[in-house]
Design an enzyme around this catalytic site. Structure first.
Site, PDB file in Angstrom:
ATOM      1  N   LEU A  12       0.830  -1.208   0.000  1.00  0.00           N
ATOM      2  CA  LEU A  12       0.000   0.000   0.000  1.00  0.00           C
ATOM      3  C   LEU A  12       0.865   1.260   0.000  1.00  0.00           C
ATOM      4  CD1 LEU A  12      -2.577  -1.233   2.673  1.00  0.00           C
ATOM      5  CD2 LEU A  12      -2.882  -1.213   0.190  1.00  0.00           C
ATOM      6  N   GLY A  13       1.901   1.239  -0.835  1.00  0.00           N
ATOM      7  CA  GLY A  13       2.744   2.420  -0.978  1.00  0.00           C
ATOM      8  C   GLY A  13       2.079   3.469  -1.841  1.00  0.00           C
ATOM      9  N   MET A  15       1.823   3.879  -5.032  1.00  0.00           N
ATOM     10  CA  MET A  15       1.018   3.363  -6.136  1.00  0.00           C
ATOM     11  C   MET A  15      -0.068   2.430  -5.636  1.00  0.00           C
ATOM     12  SD  MET A  15       2.125   4.497  -9.181  1.00  0.00           S
ATOM     13  CE  MET A  15       2.037   3.262 -10.469  1.00  0.00           C
ATOM     14  N   GLY A  16       0.291   1.439  -4.846  1.00  0.00           N
ATOM     15  CA  GLY A  16      -0.685   0.461  -4.378  1.00  0.00           C
ATOM     16  C   GLY A  16      -1.812   1.082  -3.583  1.00  0.00           C
ATOM     17  N   GLY A 130       2.031   7.180 -12.129  1.00  0.00           N
ATOM     18  CA  GLY A 130       2.634   7.752 -10.933  1.00  0.00           C
ATOM     19  C   GLY A 130       1.626   8.146  -9.876  1.00  0.00           C
ATOM     20  N   LYS A 178       6.321  -1.726 -20.849  1.00  0.00           N
ATOM     21  CA  LYS A 178       6.529  -0.689 -19.828  1.00  0.00           C
ATOM     22  C   LYS A 178       8.004  -0.327 -19.710  1.00  0.00           C
ATOM     23  CE  LYS A 178       5.498   1.997 -16.285  1.00  0.00           C
ATOM     24  NZ  LYS A 178       6.680   2.119 -15.434  1.00  0.00           N
ATOM     25  N   GLU A 185      10.809   7.638 -21.868  1.00  0.00           N
ATOM     26  CA  GLU A 185      10.646   8.690 -20.865  1.00  0.00           C
ATOM     27  C   GLU A 185      11.993   9.312 -20.493  1.00  0.00           C
ATOM     28  OE1 GLU A 185      10.077   7.911 -16.304  1.00  0.00           O
ATOM     29  OE2 GLU A 185       8.178   7.548 -17.330  1.00  0.00           O
TER      30      GLU A 185
END
Length: 306
Positions: A12-13, A15-16, A130, A178, A185
């Site tokens: 759950l950082g 992104m998560g 992001g 990706k 990028e």
């Protein structure tokens, strides 16, 4: 309307956590697990189902009428592989593991083969967007079997912007595309940084916030990266507090290695990576710009002057 699904989000950082929120907002049921129990409880207060362990999360994510779906969003490399393989020991035939991090595509191919031998589906999902993905939606590049990807399509469509989801091919295709995306990028950010460095070094004293704003109105170089540059210069006209030190997280190196393997010349991406190494030695305004852009789109830490 797409059928709501139940799944576990492991990790759950930045992104998560935001992906969990976006999924719940779309009506999906999310079991949340993170090594930090306080983080888990915070998401439980927002409507997630709290889990105390990986095994507990898998048990709570089982639902009638669908395979058990586990989305792994932990740091790439060994942490991801260990989590995926451990999860597989608690799953049944036909269940699905989604790796949403930046795993190397060859590792993803191997992991897919390992899990297939156990009867567990593996989906590699390259995830771009992001820290802005919660609000704007993500861009998802997915690799895996038609069966597994079709089953999880309601999840992908809930997370993605409109038009922002593609089943790119078999296992490995998601992380491969990706990887190349991130290599591109690198080159784009380097070009923006170098151009603004030329202007900053000139005698004209151009307002870089005004200029990047201008370039986002009708210019052929208008882009989300340019919008993020505009945002960065709005906070600091000369990026005074940001040190000219740019990290690289691996995907650029992998892209260059793959280009060499396929005999594809990729000088721009290669030089953009080398410039990141260069930024760690010499003073460079272009490196400040690239560091600021990474912070703007991904929340990546920047080194501060002082």
């Amino acid at each position: 309307m797409l059928k709501p699904m139940k799944l576990s989000m492991i990790g759950l950082g930045r992104m998560g956590g935001n992906m969990t929120r976006r999924l719940m907002k779309a009506g999906h049921s999310v079991v949340a697990f993170d090594r930090n129990p306080d983080t888990v409880q915070a998401y439980a207060l927002e409507g997630a189902i709290a889990a105390s362990s990986l095994e507990d999360a898998i048990g709570k994510s089982r639902a009638d009428g669908q395979p058990t779906v586990i989305w792994v969003m932990v740091p790439s490399g060994k942490p991801t592989l260990d989590t995926v393989l451990e999860a597989a020991t608690h799953l049944k035939q036909g269940d699905i593991i989604i790796d949403g991090g930046n795993s190397f595509y060859k590792d993803s191919i191997q992991t897919g083969t390992q899990l297939a031998a156990l009867g567990v589906h593996y989906i590699d999902c390259g995830t771009s967007g992001g820290i802005w993905g919660l609000e704007n939606g993500y861009c998802l590049m997915v690799g895996g079997s038609n069966e597994a990807c079709s089953t999880c399509e309601p999840i992908f469509l809930a997370l993605a912007q409109e038009g922002g989801y593609l089943h790119a091919g078999i296992s490995g295709a998601g992380h491969f595309t990706k990887m190349v995306h991130n290599g591109i990028e690198y080159g784009m950010m380097q070009a923006i940084g170098e151009g603004l460095d030329i202007i900053e070094s000139s005698p004209f004293k151009v307002d870089l916030h005004a200029l990047t704003s201008l370039w986002n109105h009708g210019s052929v170089v208008r882009s989300w990266l340019m919008e993020l540059a505009e945002r960065a210069f709005a906070s600091e006209p000369h990026l005074e507090s940001i040190k000219d030190y740019v990290e690289d997280s691996g995907e650029g190196r992998w892209t260059i290695q793959t280009a060499m393997e396929y005999n594809v010349p990729a000088p721009i991406i290669t030089l953009s990576l080398l410039e990141r190494f260069h930024s760690r030695d010499d003073v460079s305004f272009s490196a400040k710009v690239v560091a600021a852009l990474r912070n703007q789109f991904g929340g990546h830490a920047v080194k501060k002057e002082g």
